[in-house]
Each structure stands twice: as structure tokens, then as C-alpha cells.
Write an enzyme that holds these catalytic residues in place. Structure first.
Site, PDB file in Angstrom:
ATOM      1  N   ASP A 140       0.838  -1.190   0.000  1.00 11.81           N
ATOM      2  CA  ASP A 140       0.000   0.000   0.000  1.00 11.81           C
ATOM      3  C   ASP A 140       0.882   1.254   0.000  1.00 11.81           C
ATOM      4  O   ASP A 140       1.643   1.497   0.945  1.00 11.81           O
ATOM      5  CB  ASP A 140      -0.898  -0.017   1.242  1.00 11.81           C
ATOM      6  CG  ASP A 140      -1.943   1.083   1.239  1.00 11.81           C
ATOM      7  OD1 ASP A 140      -1.733   2.110   0.564  1.00 11.81           O
ATOM      8  OD2 ASP A 140      -2.974   0.921   1.914  1.00 11.81           O
ATOM      9  N   ASP A 158       0.819   7.179 -10.947  1.00 13.06           N
ATOM     10  CA  ASP A 158       0.331   6.454 -12.129  1.00 13.06           C
ATOM     11  C   ASP A 158      -0.698   5.442 -11.645  1.00 13.06           C
ATOM     12  O   ASP A 158      -0.413   4.251 -11.498  1.00 13.06           O
ATOM     13  CB  ASP A 158       1.512   5.781 -12.826  1.00 13.06           C
ATOM     14  CG  ASP A 158       1.155   5.224 -14.194  1.00 13.06           C
ATOM     15  OD1 ASP A 158      -0.019   5.333 -14.583  1.00 13.06           O
ATOM     16  OD2 ASP A 158       2.049   4.668 -14.856  1.00 13.06           O
TER      17      ASP A 158
END
Length: 313
Positions: A140, A158
Site C-alpha cells: 500500500d 500512475d
């Protein structure tokens, strides 16, 4: 004779696009998402995640070059970079073209995306995963950015679209973590979505970035695989790409020896940053910044939209 296969992506309830597709070259259901790679005569190899076209061999430069090089060329000299998401390796490959680049960290949630890209999307990552300067961090990105003591000259977000858990990566709180992880004068780039079919989400994401960064410059690029205009943005505490002339951009590209660019140059730098009136109107409208726990009603999980059927002929 086998029947032609078509895959569709619904951008909203009234608008979308389709591609012809070979039988899957590879497909997987990871812990987080469905991933598929297939061939298309127009785009070459294509990666699709949860029914959304993500990247292709032949058009990836429309997206990756503006995301990487517009902010990088405005910076005095990027030496360290972080890519959040970007498991196809395209953003990392562009970063590794930069002279003086010492280290790129790729923080990707899903290792299965990287594994499939390594095997099937070599024309996108071009060996970036084997470059000693690239370090992959699985997990994460919010936890990574919230805990890291590392600092970067450039951060590239991105990411998948802002629905479900991914919304947390478009919030004021996440952008504050990004700013803390930047060196002074550092630059961050992100995508805001399409002003054609998701104008409200662009306004809210822009408001969120502006709440954190003194400098924010949105820019536009048409991305063929996405079927529409795409809005990106660059933010910083002090670095402003709008201060560069086209000639200065070309001079920096030449001086830094950045080659193999298919889209980005000085004239394109100016064109990307030019804002048509309708985008100015979207960005000028009052919008609430996104905070942790918020959602964007306008952005829907494609699986929630009604099924459609494509008829060839």
C-alpha cells in the site's frame, strides 16, 4: 471460422469504446483485481485491468512521456524518483532516460501486474525492471509514504481511476504525504481523468491538489487507448513548468541528452499547458477537496454500469 472477439469499456453510461481482441495471452485474478493481456492490430499488446484499458505497446508514449518529462524538464535535475502504481513499467522506463537518475522506487500494490508486464509488455518497460537503479516496493503506497523518511525529487502518481479504495490516493491527506516526501523544489505529476465525460471529478481532484501545493499546472493530452482527452497535472512547492519557453525546453532536452522521445518537445510542452476555454471553466467552478473517506459519485466502477453488446457489421 472463429468469431472475432471484441472488448468494450464504458466511460460513463452514455459513452465508451471498444477494441477487437485476440484470445487472452495471459490473464489472472489477483487478490485485488482482474488482469488481462491481449493483442490488438491497432495497439499491439494491451493490458486491461478490471475491464479498463490501461496501456498498450503502441500508444503508451501519449501518456507516459507527458506524465514524466514535463515535470522532469522543469526541475533542475531529477536524481531520485518515486512511481506510485505504474506496474507496467512505462513511467519507470521514461524516468531511467534522465541523466543523473540514481534511483527509482516503484511502489505497486499488485505484484501480479508487474509479473505480467515483465513477461508480456517488454515494448513498454524496455527492460526497466532489470535496471539496477529500479527498486520495487510491493504494498500500500499510502502506508509507504506515511512512514518513509526517504525524499524524492519527483513523484509520479500512475494510478487506477478514483473509485473504490483508489479514491484514497486522490485525497488532500495523500497529497500532503506526497509533499512531505519531496525534496525542496520537487515535482509531482498525476492524472485527473477526462474533462469530456468526468468534468466534476477533475474539479474535485484539482481542488484537492491546490489545497496542498502552491504550484499546480493542469495539462491536456489525447490518449488513443483511452478514447478521449485526458487531463494530467503537475504540482510543486516552487517549480513551475509554465515559466519555460519552448526554446528553453528544447535546450534542456538536448543538454541532458534525453533521447527516444515520440511526443514531448518544446512546442508540445507549450501545447500541453495551453488550456482551452471549457477546461478553464471546469477548473474555475467551486469544488470541494477530497478527504479520506470521501467518494466521487461521477466516477463509477465499470462493473456497476449496465452490460452492453457489440454487434459487428
Amino acid at each position: 471460422m472463429s468469431q472475432q472477439r471484441y472488448l468494450a469499456e464504458r466511460l460513463n453510461a452514455d459513452f465508451g469504446l471498444y477494441l477487437s481482441a485476440s484470445a487472452p495471452l495471459a490473464q489472472a485474478q489477483s487478490e485485488w483485481q482482474r488482469i488481462e493481456v491481449f493483442d490488438n492490430p491497432q495497439f499491439g499488446r494491451v493490458m486491461r485491468i478490471d475491464d479498463v484499458f490501461m496501456t498498450s505497446e503502441r500508444d503508451e508514449f501519449f501518456y507516459h512521456e507527458p506524465m514524466v518529462h514535463l515535470p522532469a524538464i522543469a526541475h533542475p535535475g531529477v536524481r531520485s524518483a518515486l512511481v506510485v502504481g505504474g506496474g507496467d513499467g512505462g513511467a519507470a522506463e521514461e524516468l531511467l532516460k534522465l541523466p543523473g537518475m540514481e534511483r527509482v522506487v516503484l511502489a505497486e500494490l499488485d505484484g501480479q501486474v508487474i509479473a505480467m508486464a515483465r513477461q508480456w509488455l517488454g515494448e513498454i518497460h524496455r527492460g526497466a525492471f532489470d535496471d539496477a537503479r529500479l527498486e520495487v516496493r510491493l504494498g500500500d503506497a499510502r502506508l509507504f509514504l506515511g512512514q518513509t523518511e526517504e525524499r524524492f525529487d519527483q513523484i509520479i502518481l500512475d494510478l487506477t481511476d478514483p473509485f473504490g479504495p483508489a479514491v484514497e490516493l486522490y485525497t488532500v491527506e495523500f497529497y500532503e504525504s506526497c509533499r512531505r516526501a519531496l525534496n525542496p523544489g520537487g515535482v509531482v505529476s498525476l492524472h485527473l481523468g477526462s474533462p469530456v465525460h468526468l468534468p466534476g471529478s477533475i474539479a474535485r481532484i484539482a481542488a484537492s491538489v491546490r489545497a496542498v501545493f502552491p504550484v499546480f499546472r493542469p495539462y491536456l493530452q489525447y490518449v488513443p487507448l483511452y478514447g478521449t482527452l485526458w487531463c494530467m497535472g503537475m504540482a510543486s512547492d516552487s517549480t513551475d513548468p509554465a515559466l519555460l519557453t519552448a526554446a528553453q525546453v528544447d535546450e534542456r532536452i538536448a543538454a541532458r541528452g534525453i533521447g527516444e522521445l515520440q511526443l514531448y518537445n518544446g512546442a508540445m510542452h507549450q501545447a500541453l499547458l495551453a488550456q482551452p476555454n471549457f477546461l478553464q471553466a471546469i477548473l474555475a467552478q467551486p469544488a470541494q477537496p477530497l478527504h479520506s473517506g470521501d467518494s466521487i459519485d461521477e466516477v463509477r466502477d465499470p462493473s456497476e454500469l449496465p452490460d452492453i453488446h457489440i454487434t459487428a457489421g
